[in-house]
Each structure stands twice: as structure tokens, then as C-alpha cells.
Write an enzyme that holds these catalytic residues in place. Structure first.
Site, PDB file in Angstrom:
ATOM      1  N   GLY A  76      -2.882  -7.836   4.641  1.00  0.00           N
ATOM      2  CA  GLY A  76      -2.427  -9.170   5.001  1.00  0.00           C
ATOM      3  C   GLY A  76      -2.914  -9.600   6.368  1.00  0.00           C
ATOM      4  CB  CYS A  77      -1.114  -9.851   9.581  1.00  0.00           C
ATOM      5  SG  CYS A  77       0.231 -10.905   8.959  1.00  0.00           S
TER       6      CYS A  77
END
Length: 214
Positions: free
Chosen positions: A157-158
Site C-alpha cells: 500500500g503506502c
């Protein structure tokens, strides 16, 4: 043995390398350590976003990178979620679109081992990438940074979103595999495989420390 070896079909990596994918990235003249979202909400399973034991297991490697960066005096950025922004514009993923969940997740503190110092930039963000809607690019430009050493969570994700944006802005990117973590071992491996092929170099903590300098 690379973390993705058990998931990648036989011969696939070789075929991609023959077409020019992969290759290694060397550090430039000015490194910044970027610690992505290593707050209690991503370590403790008391939070819906928590990754559990894998986060605790990776914490010593993250602390080791941060301690070395502090010794060198290179720029350090620790990111976390912005609760007010997430409430009004939505969180980084579908799970945090609920305002109450977003506020609880993004108000979680850093673990004691990663308590930021006064000379470290704590960067709040609403979305996955540390670059999206933040002053990170200005900070890096002001400090003459050309290389990012990235660790933290979540890999799929991030971390990935930040790495892709960093490469798009022209930074050299090194990702410390054993200092990143995800809820899914498959997602962790698959995204690091893709990063190695297209956006940066995936290394271990020891190599990342060597590349950061002495």
C-alpha cells in the site's frame, strides 16, 4: 534467496531480465531515510489496520536503520496518517473511509522505539503516497536529497505508492525488504518483486546501511 522466489513462476524473472527489467540502483550523494506509517495502528491488532506479529518482528530492523541515519545526520522523515484530512477526504484505503475508523487509526502514536526527535520531520498524510498532497518534495529538494531509503508499512500500500511516486520524481529508491511489512506475505513479496523490476532496488537492512554511508 529473494523473498519473492517462492511465488514467481520458474523462468519468469530470467525472461524479464533479458528484456531489460531489474538492475540495481546505487545511492547518490545525499540520502534521506523515509519510515512509512510505523505507528501502533499498523503494528497492534487492536486496530483494524494492524498487521500483527510481522510488524513487531520487523521493528528492530526499522529501529536499526533509524539509529544509523541519526548517527550519520542524514534527513529523516517519519510518516503517519492525518486524522482530520482522512475524516474529510477519506483515508488511504476503503477500510478507512469511515470517519470514526479513520480518526482512530490515524491518531495512533508511534511505538516508543520510534519516538521522533525534534530534528525529524513527522509528515502527516491522508492518502497512500507520502508525496500526495504533502510538502515532502519541497523538503527533499531543500535538503538536496537524491536518494531515498524506504522502510515501513504496508509494502503493498503506502510503501509501494510512495516508491512509485519517488521514482516518478526522479529519486533513486532503495527499499529495505526486512524493514518492510504487510498483512499478506504474498502481497509483500509480489510488490517488492515489482519494485525491483521497475522502480528501485530491494535490499536488506545491512546493504541499506552500507549504501547510506558511514
Amino acid at each position: 534467496m529473494a523473498v519473492w522466489d517462492e511465488f514467481v513462476p520458474a523462468g519468469e524473472l530470467e525472461r524479464l531480465r533479458e528484456r531489460g527489467f531489474g538492475g540495481e540502483v546505487e545511492a547518490g550523494s545525499r540520502v534521506c531515510l523515509l519510515v512509512i506509517d510505523v505507528t501502533l495502528s499498523f503494528i497492534s491488532t487492536d486496530y483494524p489496520t494492524g498487521c500483527g506479529q510481522v510488524g513487531r518482528d520487523r521493528l528492530p530492523a526499522i529501529v536499526k536503520l533509524l539509529d544509523h541515519a541519526r548517527e550519520l545526520g542524514v534527513p529523516r522523515v517519519l510518516t503517519c496518517g492525518s486524522a482530520p484530512d482522512a475524516v474529510f477526504v477519506g483515508g488511504a484505503v476503503k477500510l478507512s473511509s469511515d470517519p470514526a475508523t479513520a480518526r482512530r487509526v490515524h491518531e495512533a502514536p508511534f511505538p516508543p522505539e520510534l519516538t521522533p526527535r525534534d530534528d525529524e520531520y513527522v509528515l502527516s498524510k491522508a492518502k497512500a503516497s507520502a508525496f500526495f498532497g504533502t510538502p515532502l518534495l519541497t523538503y527533499l529538494t531543500r535538503h538536496g536529497v537524491d536518494t531515498l531509503v524506504v522502510c515501513g508499512t504496508t509494502t503493498s500500500g503506502c510503501v509501494r505508492a510512495t516508491v512509485v511516486d519517488a521514482a516518478s520524481y526522479g529519486f533513486r529508491v532503495l527499499v529495505a525488504e526486512d524493514a518492510c511489512f504487510d498483512r499478506s506475505p504474498f502481497a509483500h513479496a509480489a510488490n517488492l518483486f515489482d519494485i525491483q523490476l521497475k522502480y528501485g532496488s530491494v535490499v536488506d537492512t545491512g546493504r541499506a546501511i552500507e549504501l547510506m554511508g558511514t
